[in-house]
Design an enzyme around this catalytic site. Sequence first.
Site, mmCIF file in Angstrom:
data_model
loop_
_atom_site.group_PDB
_atom_site.id
_atom_site.type_symbol
_atom_site.label_atom_id
_atom_site.label_comp_id
_atom_site.label_asym_id
_atom_site.label_seq_id
_atom_site.Cartn_x
_atom_site.Cartn_y
_atom_site.Cartn_z
ATOM 1 N N HIS A 149 0.836 -1.205 0.000
ATOM 2 C CA HIS A 149 0.000 0.000 0.000
ATOM 3 C C HIS A 149 0.868 1.253 0.000
ATOM 4 O O HIS A 149 1.956 1.291 0.579
ATOM 5 C CB HIS A 149 -1.014 0.009 1.148
ATOM 6 C CG HIS A 149 -0.453 -0.004 2.541
ATOM 7 N ND1 HIS A 149 -0.027 1.139 3.172
ATOM 8 C CD2 HIS A 149 -0.273 -1.014 3.435
ATOM 9 C CE1 HIS A 149 0.384 0.839 4.402
ATOM 10 N NE2 HIS A 149 0.263 -0.460 4.587
ATOM 11 N N ASP A 196 -0.177 4.341 1.047
ATOM 12 C CA ASP A 196 -0.483 5.324 2.083
ATOM 13 C C ASP A 196 0.272 5.039 3.369
ATOM 14 O O ASP A 196 0.696 3.911 3.645
ATOM 15 C CB ASP A 196 -1.987 5.392 2.345
ATOM 16 C CG ASP A 196 -2.569 4.065 2.795
ATOM 17 O OD1 ASP A 196 -2.209 3.021 2.205
ATOM 18 O OD2 ASP A 196 -3.387 4.043 3.738
ATOM 19 N N ASP A 227 6.275 0.695 7.024
ATOM 20 C CA ASP A 227 4.852 0.422 6.787
ATOM 21 C C ASP A 227 4.301 1.394 5.746
ATOM 22 O O ASP A 227 3.772 2.445 6.113
ATOM 23 C CB ASP A 227 4.089 0.549 8.103
ATOM 24 C CG ASP A 227 2.646 0.097 8.007
ATOM 25 O OD1 ASP A 227 2.286 -0.504 6.974
ATOM 26 O OD2 ASP A 227 1.886 0.359 8.941
ATOM 27 N N GLU A 244 -5.200 1.835 2.847
ATOM 28 C CA GLU A 244 -5.168 0.694 3.770
ATOM 29 C C GLU A 244 -5.214 1.145 5.215
ATOM 30 O O GLU A 244 -5.783 0.475 6.078
ATOM 31 C CB GLU A 244 -3.909 -0.141 3.516
ATOM 32 C CG GLU A 244 -3.863 -1.479 4.236
ATOM 33 C CD GLU A 244 -3.261 -1.420 5.641
ATOM 34 O OE1 GLU A 244 -3.352 -2.407 6.378
ATOM 35 O OE2 GLU A 244 -2.687 -0.361 5.987
ATOM 36 N N GLU A 245 -4.625 2.302 5.512
ATOM 37 C CA GLU A 245 -4.554 2.794 6.886
ATOM 38 C C GLU A 245 -5.877 3.402 7.358
ATOM 39 O O GLU A 245 -5.980 3.810 8.510
ATOM 40 C CB GLU A 245 -3.432 3.826 7.025
ATOM 41 C CG GLU A 245 -2.035 3.299 6.684
ATOM 42 C CD GLU A 245 -1.498 2.328 7.720
ATOM 43 O OE1 GLU A 245 -2.224 2.009 8.682
ATOM 44 O OE2 GLU A 245 -0.357 1.885 7.558
ATOM 45 N N ASP A 268 0.748 -10.424 1.227
ATOM 46 C CA ASP A 268 0.641 -9.049 1.698
ATOM 47 C C ASP A 268 1.620 -8.849 2.845
ATOM 48 O O ASP A 268 2.315 -9.787 3.266
ATOM 49 C CB ASP A 268 -0.804 -8.783 2.146
ATOM 50 C CG ASP A 268 -1.133 -7.297 2.286
ATOM 51 O OD1 ASP A 268 -0.251 -6.451 2.027
ATOM 52 O OD2 ASP A 268 -2.271 -6.974 2.666
#
Length: 477
Positions: A114, A116, A147, A181-182, A207
Site C-alpha cells: 500500500h 499510504d 509500513d 489501507e490505513e 501481503d
Amino acid sequence: MVFLYSAGIIVLLAAAVILARAAACRSTEISEAPTVTSLPPAERAVGHLSEALRIPTVSPGDHRQAFADFAAWLEQTYPLVHSSFDLTTAAEYTRMYHWKGRDNTLKPVLLIAHQDVVAPGDPSCWSVPPFSGEQSGGFVWGRGALDMKGQLIALLESAEWLLAQGFQPKRSIYLVFGHDEESRGDGAKEAAQYFRDQGITFQLLLDEGGLVSEQVIPGLSRPAATTGIAEKGYLDVKLTCTMPGGHSSMPRRRTSLGILAEVLADIERRQFPLRLTPVSRLFFQAVRPHMPFSYRLILANLPLFSPLFLRYLSRIPVGNAMVRTTTAVTMAAGSDAPNKLPAVSTAMVNFRLLHGDDEQRVLAHVRSCIGSRPVTCEAVRSQLPSRISDPESSGYYLVRRTIRQVFPEAVTVPYLMTGGTDARAYEDLADAVCRFSPYRLSQDEINRMHASDERISYENIERAVRFYLQLLENLQN
C-alpha cells in the site's frame, strides 16, 4: 497395597509418555540454497525509497495531490514496469498491475502493498523531519519506511530489474498498491470486486504481515519468520452514559463520566477467557522443536498443561494477543469545559476477536459488565476473523521455501495477525493468503512503526529485494 502399586505404575507410564513426546519433537525445516545471485545495486533501491518517502501520501485525509504526485513519480522511476505491465486503477488512486505470464492455464499470483502512510504525529518528536527520506547511519528515515513503502519499492525494484533482463514469468503476476489501507480500505475492496467481476482467482496472495524477529516468544533458540495465515477480527464498541448536566460547583453524587469510568474499569478487569485456537496450535507446533526441553515438555503435552501455559502467555503482550480476544479502552469524552457537568459521556473500547468470537458475544459480555448502570453500548465497526489459510497449501509452501532461502537462520512459523491488512478484501479469491514482510527487525525497530523515527536499514531493503527476486524465481517451478 496392590492399588497403590498399580497407581504408581500408571503415573510412571504417564510420565514416560509425556517425556517421550517432548523428546520426539523434531524440526521439519529443510535448508534450501538460494538460486538468485544477480541483484540490482543496493544503493538504487535505497535512493528510490528515500525519494518515495518525501511524498506525504497520508491516510486518512484529503491528500489527493500527494497520491497524484506519487503516481507520477512511480511512472518516471520504473519505466519498464509501466511500459510492460497493464495498468488499471481502482477508487481513483489504487494501482493494479498485470504482468502477463507465459502459461495462462496457471493460476496467477497476487502481490500486495500500500502507498499510504499514517500521519507522522508531532514532528518535534522526530530526530529528522518525518518526510525527509534522510539517509544516515545505515538507515533510510521517514514515515512509511517500514509500513510499507519499503516493501512496495523492493517489489518494483525486483520487477524492473527482471524486465531489464528479458524475464517473463511462467504464471501471471498481479501487483496491487492500495491507497487507503490505513483508513477505509476502499481501494482494496474495489480492486477485489474487479477481480471477481473478471473471474480471476489466485494461487497465492502475499501481503504485509509477520517478519523475522528474535523476540517472538521467550525461549525460542532461533529467530522466527512469522507468516500470517489468518487475522483476528475487529470490533469497536461505543458506550454512552446520559445524566443531567449542570454546574460543577453543585455536583450530584455521581456524574455520567464517573459512572462510565466504573464500567470501563470493569470491562478492563473482566478479560475474555484464554484459549488455544487452530492457528495458535500450529504456531506452537512449529516452534516446539526449537525450544528448551522444559518448554517442549509442555508444548508436546498441551492438553495436560494448557491452563498453566495459557496463564504464562497472558503475561506477555504478544502471547496474550494470540490466546484471547483482547480488550483495549481507547477513547473517552465528557463535557467540553472543566466547570461543566457532562450530560452525555462516551467511550470507545476496541476488541480484537479470536476465531470463534463475534459481535454478539462481545456485546453480551459488555452488557454483563454494565449491569444495571445507566450505560448503553453499540457496535460501531465490526469485522469477523479472517479465514485460516492451509499451511500445507502450495501457496504457503512457496512463501515458506522463499523465506528459508533468504533467511536460512530463521524457523518459519504460521502466525495469527493481530492487526488488519488489505488482504482481507481478497481472501475469497486466493487458495492461500499469506502475510509476511521480508525484514529482520529488532524490537526497537518494530516499535517505530506508526511511531516517531520510523526507519529501515539498508540491509533490510536489500533483503526485501532479494526476497521478491527469489519468490519470482520460485514461481517458475
